[in-house]
Write an enzyme that holds these catalytic residues in place. Structure first.
Site: not given
Ligand code: FES
Length: 127
Positions: A35, A37, A60, A104
């Site tokens: 992603c 991140d 995110c 995450c």
């Protein structure tokens, strides 16, 4: 049912412990290649207690909420306890994350572990 719990939304909108610790005792930065991140954790440690913790997350909403909750969970705790923090504990404290957002919380666990590893290395100790 809403995709995100109220706790996730709260920590996303009002993240705790955002920022930088200039004279940090341990810094950990991790990223997720998929992603893109990135999460960075700064620790101030005195007598093996996490006196302060800050984070910078470029990612995110779930990553921001996970960083915020993870820092709250280890603040004021002994290093030994912070080392046992799992991504499941972070997700649970947030009243859950959608399955595709669990990674995450993994980022938060990994960033804290990396910062603790850095702390040990700076002290010339092995984790
Ligand atoms: Fe990758 Fe949230 S989507 S950390």
């Amino acid at each position: 049912m809403a995709l995100y719990s109220e706790k996730v939304m709260d920590h996303f909108r009002n993240p705790r412990n955002v920022g930088v610790i200039e004279d940090a005792d341990g810094i950990g930065e991790v990223g997720n290649a998929k992603c893109g991140d990135i999460m960075k954790i700064y620790l101030k440690i005195e007598n093996d207690i996490i006196k302060d913790v800050k984070f910078e997350t470029f990612g995110c909403g779930s990553a921001i909420a996970s960083s915020s909750m993870a820092t709250e969970l280890i603040k004021g705790k002994p290093v030994s306890e912070a080392l046992t923090l799992t991504n499941q504990a972070v997700a649970q404290a947030l009243d859950g994350l959608p399955a595709h957002k669990l990674h995450c919380s993994v980022l938060a666990e990994a960033a804290i572990k990396k910062a603790l590893q850095d702390y040990y290395e700076k002290k010339g100790l092995k984790l």
